[in-house]
Design a protein around this motif. Structure first.
Motif, PDB file in Angstrom:
ATOM      1  N   PHE A  98     -63.798  -7.110   9.098  1.00 56.97           N
ATOM      2  CA  PHE A  98     -64.686  -7.966   9.893  1.00 56.97           C
ATOM      3  C   PHE A  98     -64.033  -8.268  11.239  1.00 56.97           C
ATOM      4  O   PHE A  98     -64.668  -8.211  12.281  1.00 56.97           O
ATOM      5  CB  PHE A  98     -64.990  -9.282   9.182  1.00 56.97           C
ATOM      6  CG  PHE A  98     -65.831  -9.156   7.945  1.00 56.97           C
ATOM      7  CD1 PHE A  98     -66.359  -7.952   7.531  1.00 56.97           C
ATOM      8  CD2 PHE A  98     -66.094 -10.284   7.186  1.00 56.97           C
ATOM      9  CE1 PHE A  98     -67.140  -7.864   6.383  1.00 56.97           C
ATOM     10  CE2 PHE A  98     -66.878 -10.208   6.041  1.00 56.97           C
ATOM     11  CZ  PHE A  98     -67.395  -8.997   5.637  1.00 56.97           C
ATOM     12  N   SER A  99     -62.747  -8.582  11.203  1.00 60.90           N
ATOM     13  CA  SER A  99     -62.017  -8.894  12.424  1.00 60.90           C
ATOM     14  C   SER A  99     -62.015  -7.693  13.373  1.00 60.90           C
ATOM     15  O   SER A  99     -62.190  -7.849  14.585  1.00 60.90           O
ATOM     16  CB  SER A  99     -60.589  -9.306  12.067  1.00 60.90           C
ATOM     17  OG  SER A  99     -59.867  -9.605  13.218  1.00 60.90           O
ATOM     18  N   ASP A 100     -61.839  -6.492  12.836  1.00 60.47           N
ATOM     19  CA  ASP A 100     -61.877  -5.281  13.656  1.00 60.47           C
ATOM     20  C   ASP A 100     -63.252  -5.090  14.286  1.00 60.47           C
ATOM     21  O   ASP A 100     -63.359  -4.707  15.454  1.00 60.47           O
ATOM     22  CB  ASP A 100     -61.517  -4.045  12.828  1.00 60.47           C
ATOM     23  CG  ASP A 100     -60.071  -3.999  12.403  1.00 60.47           C
ATOM     24  OD1 ASP A 100     -59.250  -4.758  12.966  1.00 60.47           O
ATOM     25  OD2 ASP A 100     -59.749  -3.208  11.491  1.00 60.47           O
ATOM     26  N   VAL A 101     -64.299  -5.354  13.521  1.00 60.57           N
ATOM     27  CA  VAL A 101     -65.669  -5.231  14.031  1.00 60.57           C
ATOM     28  C   VAL A 101     -65.873  -6.200  15.190  1.00 60.57           C
ATOM     29  O   VAL A 101     -66.394  -5.820  16.253  1.00 60.57           O
ATOM     30  CB  VAL A 101     -66.711  -5.483  12.915  1.00 60.57           C
ATOM     31  CG1 VAL A 101     -68.114  -5.626  13.486  1.00 60.57           C
ATOM     32  CG2 VAL A 101     -66.663  -4.369  11.880  1.00 60.57           C
ATOM     33  N   TYR A 102     -65.464  -7.445  15.028  1.00 56.13           N
ATOM     34  CA  TYR A 102     -65.612  -8.440  16.089  1.00 56.13           C
ATOM     35  C   TYR A 102     -64.803  -8.051  17.328  1.00 56.13           C
ATOM     36  O   TYR A 102     -65.264  -8.190  18.454  1.00 56.13           O
ATOM     37  CB  TYR A 102     -65.186  -9.834  15.610  1.00 56.13           C
ATOM     38  CG  TYR A 102     -66.003 -10.374  14.462  1.00 56.13           C
ATOM     39  CD1 TYR A 102     -67.359 -10.101  14.347  1.00 56.13           C
ATOM     40  CD2 TYR A 102     -65.420 -11.164  13.490  1.00 56.13           C
ATOM     41  CE1 TYR A 102     -68.105 -10.603  13.300  1.00 56.13           C
ATOM     42  CE2 TYR A 102     -66.162 -11.672  12.437  1.00 56.13           C
ATOM     43  CZ  TYR A 102     -67.501 -11.387  12.342  1.00 56.13           C
ATOM     44  OH  TYR A 102     -68.244 -11.884  11.302  1.00 56.13           O
ATOM     45  N   PHE A 103     -63.585  -7.563  17.114  1.00 55.55           N
ATOM     46  CA  PHE A 103     -62.731  -7.169  18.234  1.00 55.55           C
ATOM     47  C   PHE A 103     -63.364  -6.037  19.036  1.00 55.55           C
ATOM     48  O   PHE A 103     -63.402  -6.082  20.263  1.00 55.55           O
ATOM     49  CB  PHE A 103     -61.340  -6.747  17.717  1.00 55.55           C
ATOM     50  CG  PHE A 103     -60.458  -6.201  18.799  1.00 55.55           C
ATOM     51  CD1 PHE A 103     -59.817  -7.054  19.677  1.00 55.55           C
ATOM     52  CD2 PHE A 103     -60.271  -4.831  18.944  1.00 55.55           C
ATOM     53  CE1 PHE A 103     -59.008  -6.555  20.696  1.00 55.55           C
ATOM     54  CE2 PHE A 103     -59.472  -4.327  19.957  1.00 55.55           C
ATOM     55  CZ  PHE A 103     -58.836  -5.191  20.824  1.00 55.55           C
TER      56      PHE A 103
END
Length: 109
Positions: free
Chosen positions: A81-86
């Protein structure tokens, strides 16, 4: 920082987002953010072909399959999820810079 908005959805889309949130034990808001953030880089690359988004969809599909077989951990899911947001934020920053350049060119002409 998160901001609060009121959004109106078609029933079918709201049902789909609710299904995602229940299946992966995330909030409705997080399901909405994920869906939007997965699409942002694609749309920006359509507007600016020189932007090459990182393809997280394959990782996302792998994680979904892994999670549905109860082999995936919550930390792995949240890392993705964090990678997607980044990546979405990086795409938006690229778009904003390109828009500034475009406006600057228009005013100089």
């Amino acid at each position: 920082m998160l901001k609060r908005y009121q959004v109106v959805f078609n029933t079918w889309l709201a049902d789909h987002l609710k299904g995602i949130s229940k299946k992966y034990d995330i909030s409705f808001s997080e399901a909405l953010r994920l869906v939007a953030c997965l699409q942002v880089p694609k749309l920006i690359s359509a507007a600016y072909p020189k932007y090459k988004p990182v393809d997280l969809e394959k990782d996302f599909v792998k994680m979904i399959k892994k999670y549905s077989r109860a082999k995936g951990g919550r930390s792995d899911l949240h890392r993705l999820f964090s990678d997607v947001y980044f990546e979405a934020r990086k795409a938006v920053e690229f778009w904003e810079n390109e828009e500034k350049k475009r406006k600057k060119k228009k005013t100089c002409q």
